[in-house]
Design a protein around this motif. Structure first.
Motif, PDB file in Angstrom:
ATOM      1  N   LYS A   1       0.835  -1.199   0.000  1.00 49.62           N
ATOM      2  CA  LYS A   1       0.000   0.000   0.000  1.00 49.62           C
ATOM      3  C   LYS A   1       0.874   1.254   0.000  1.00 49.62           C
ATOM      4  O   LYS A   1       1.944   1.283   0.609  1.00 49.62           O
ATOM      5  N   GLU A   2       0.379   2.287  -0.652  1.00 53.01           N
ATOM      6  CA  GLU A   2       1.071   3.569  -0.694  1.00 53.01           C
ATOM      7  C   GLU A   2       0.123   4.672  -0.221  1.00 53.01           C
ATOM      8  O   GLU A   2      -1.078   4.636  -0.520  1.00 53.01           O
ATOM      9  N   PRO A   3       0.647   5.667   0.499  1.00 52.42           N
ATOM     10  CA  PRO A   3      -0.202   6.782   0.938  1.00 52.42           C
ATOM     11  C   PRO A   3      -0.751   7.573  -0.247  1.00 52.42           C
ATOM     12  O   PRO A   3      -0.077   7.738  -1.265  1.00 52.42           O
ATOM     13  N   VAL A   4      -1.970   8.049  -0.092  1.00 46.47           N
ATOM     14  CA  VAL A   4      -2.571   8.956  -1.072  1.00 46.47           C
ATOM     15  C   VAL A   4      -2.988  10.230  -0.345  1.00 46.47           C
ATOM     16  O   VAL A   4      -3.405  10.174   0.814  1.00 46.47           O
ATOM     17  N   PHE A   5      -2.890  11.345  -1.036  1.00 47.50           N
ATOM     18  CA  PHE A   5      -3.104  12.633  -0.382  1.00 47.50           C
ATOM     19  C   PHE A   5      -4.263  13.389  -1.024  1.00 47.50           C
ATOM     20  O   PHE A   5      -4.156  14.560  -1.362  1.00 47.50           O
ATOM     21  N   LYS A   6      -5.367  12.681  -1.170  1.00 53.45           N
ATOM     22  CA  LYS A   6      -6.587  13.259  -1.722  1.00 53.45           C
ATOM     23  C   LYS A   6      -7.763  12.503  -1.128  1.00 53.45           C
ATOM     24  O   LYS A   6      -7.596  11.411  -0.567  1.00 53.45           O
ATOM     25  N   PRO A   7      -8.967  13.052  -1.231  1.00 56.80           N
ATOM     26  CA  PRO A   7     -10.137  12.321  -0.729  1.00 56.80           C
ATOM     27  C   PRO A   7     -10.312  10.987  -1.442  1.00 56.80           C
ATOM     28  O   PRO A   7     -10.098  10.881  -2.650  1.00 56.80           O
ATOM     29  N   VAL A   8     -10.687   9.968  -0.675  1.00 53.51           N
ATOM     30  CA  VAL A   8     -10.879   8.626  -1.214  1.00 53.51           C
ATOM     31  C   VAL A   8     -12.283   8.148  -0.845  1.00 53.51           C
ATOM     32  O   VAL A   8     -12.710   8.275   0.302  1.00 53.51           O
ATOM     33  N   LYS A   9     -12.980   7.602  -1.823  1.00 55.91           N
ATOM     34  CA  LYS A   9     -14.318   7.080  -1.565  1.00 55.91           C
ATOM     35  C   LYS A   9     -14.251   5.762  -0.804  1.00 55.91           C
ATOM     36  O   LYS A   9     -13.394   4.926  -1.081  1.00 55.91           O
ATOM     37  N   VAL A  10     -15.166   5.598   0.131  1.00 54.12           N
ATOM     38  CA  VAL A  10     -15.317   4.343   0.860  1.00 54.12           C
ATOM     39  C   VAL A  10     -16.515   3.613   0.281  1.00 54.12           C
ATOM     40  O   VAL A  10     -17.658   4.075   0.409  1.00 54.12           O
ATOM     41  N   ASN A  11     -16.256   2.511  -0.403  1.00 55.75           N
ATOM     42  CA  ASN A  11     -17.324   1.705  -0.967  1.00 55.75           C
ATOM     43  C   ASN A  11     -17.770   0.654   0.042  1.00 55.75           C
ATOM     44  O   ASN A  11     -17.219   0.557   1.135  1.00 55.75           O
ATOM     45  N   GLU A  12     -18.724  -0.170  -0.323  1.00 52.88           N
ATOM     46  CA  GLU A  12     -19.253  -1.150   0.622  1.00 52.88           C
ATOM     47  C   GLU A  12     -18.226  -2.200   1.013  1.00 52.88           C
ATOM     48  O   GLU A  12     -18.277  -2.743   2.118  1.00 52.88           O
ATOM     49  N   LEU A  13     -17.266  -2.490   0.117  1.00 56.38           N
ATOM     50  CA  LEU A  13     -16.325  -3.577   0.376  1.00 56.38           C
ATOM     51  C   LEU A  13     -14.867  -3.152   0.411  1.00 56.38           C
ATOM     52  O   LEU A  13     -14.000  -3.976   0.694  1.00 56.38           O
ATOM     53  N   THR A  14     -14.561  -1.892   0.129  1.00 57.80           N
ATOM     54  CA  THR A  14     -13.165  -1.466   0.115  1.00 57.80           C
ATOM     55  C   THR A  14     -13.073   0.029  -0.133  1.00 57.80           C
ATOM     56  O   THR A  14     -14.103   0.706  -0.327  1.00 57.80           O
ATOM     57  N   LEU A  15     -11.858   0.557  -0.133  1.00 58.29           N
ATOM     58  CA  LEU A  15     -11.627   1.941  -0.551  1.00 58.29           C
ATOM     59  C   LEU A  15     -11.456   1.975  -2.064  1.00 58.29           C
ATOM     60  O   LEU A  15     -10.881   1.058  -2.660  1.00 58.29           O
ATOM     61  N   ALA A  16     -11.928   3.025  -2.687  1.00 53.96           N
ATOM     62  CA  ALA A  16     -11.765   3.172  -4.127  1.00 53.96           C
ATOM     63  C   ALA A  16     -10.281   3.182  -4.472  1.00 53.96           C
ATOM     64  O   ALA A  16      -9.485   3.861  -3.829  1.00 53.96           O
ATOM     65  N   GLY A  17      -9.923   2.396  -5.469  1.00 53.84           N
ATOM     66  CA  GLY A  17      -8.525   2.341  -5.904  1.00 53.84           C
ATOM     67  C   GLY A  17      -7.699   1.302  -5.195  1.00 53.84           C
ATOM     68  O   GLY A  17      -6.535   1.086  -5.539  1.00 53.84           O
ATOM     69  N   ASP A  18      -8.286   0.622  -4.201  1.00 55.82           N
ATOM     70  CA  ASP A  18      -7.558  -0.409  -3.465  1.00 55.82           C
ATOM     71  C   ASP A  18      -8.075  -1.783  -3.894  1.00 55.82           C
ATOM     72  O   ASP A  18      -9.288  -2.005  -3.941  1.00 55.82           O
ATOM     73  N   ILE A  19      -7.166  -2.680  -4.221  1.00 56.23           N
ATOM     74  CA  ILE A  19      -7.549  -4.003  -4.680  1.00 56.23           C
ATOM     75  C   ILE A  19      -7.185  -5.045  -3.632  1.00 56.23           C
ATOM     76  O   ILE A  19      -6.042  -5.113  -3.184  1.00 56.23           O
TER      77      ILE A  19
END
Length: 210
Positions: A27-45
């Protein structure tokens, strides 16, 4: 309580024991708003949802307070936030204080604490050492898995606040202890009353109680 780092990752293929393995632990830090979906954070696999992901393990948080311990334990390693594969590196959210079933607000999302993490072999791949799994579990610095009660958005610096506290007061550390001390009947009985406790934990605890 607040977020000090939001971390997301894409699948990476690495060699392990002569075989190629796909993992999402990097994982790498991100410095912007991130959406929280029902099963994960947007952009995270999440690659293998048997161990990481699914409704009860949608978001993984790890206390920043633990990093000092690990920097003492592993002085030869660089340990930036996100090293343990966590989505959220936090301050003020400890396994000794947050309970299974507690609901928190993070940014505009609402999360419910569900269980501690017991890492698979991929943590050993990340650290380049097999003993990290044993040391991680022995440390009882498990981090905290959350389910998503209400989707929303979050970012580094957001405050974390409690919305509800579960009346049974079974901390995340209590579950770690219960995993190690299977004869702890008092914790086991309280844990079975927690609505948010995942079904696999309830089956496991029921077997402990006979």
């Amino acid at each position: 309580m607040k977020i000090v780092s939001v971390n997301i990752g894409q699948p990476r293929t690495v060699e392990y024991n002569g075989e190629m393995v796909v993992t999402g632990i990097y994982k790498e830090p991100v410095f912007k708003p991130v959406k929280v979906n029902e099963l994960t954070l947007a952009g995270d696999i999440q690659v293998d949802r048997r161990f990481h992901g699914g409704a009860n393990k949608a978001v993984y948080a790890y206390p920043s307070e633990h990093y000092e311990f690990w920097r003492t334990e592993l002085p030869e390693m660089d340990l930036p936030f996100g090293t343990f594969g966590e989505n959220l590196t936090t301050i003020g959210v400890l396994e000794t204080e947050i309970c299974v079933g507690d609901k928190i607000r993070v940014g505009t999302a609402e999360l419910i604490a569900t269980e501690p993490r017991f890492p698979c072999y991929k943590l050993g791949i990340k650290f380049g050492r097999k003993d990290i799994i044993r040391r991680f579990q022995k440390s009882r610095r498990s981090g905290i898995y959350f389910s998503v009660f209400e989707t929303g958005e979050l970012q580094t610096g957001d405050n974390i606040e409690f919305l509800e506290r579960d009346e049974n007061r079974v901390t995340i550390e209590d579950l770690v202890r219960l995993n190690d001390e299977k004869n702890n009947i008092e914790i086991a009985k309280r844990a079975l009353k927690v609505i948010a406790l995942p079904k696999d934990w309830k089956r496991k605890i029921s077997k402990m109680l006979g």
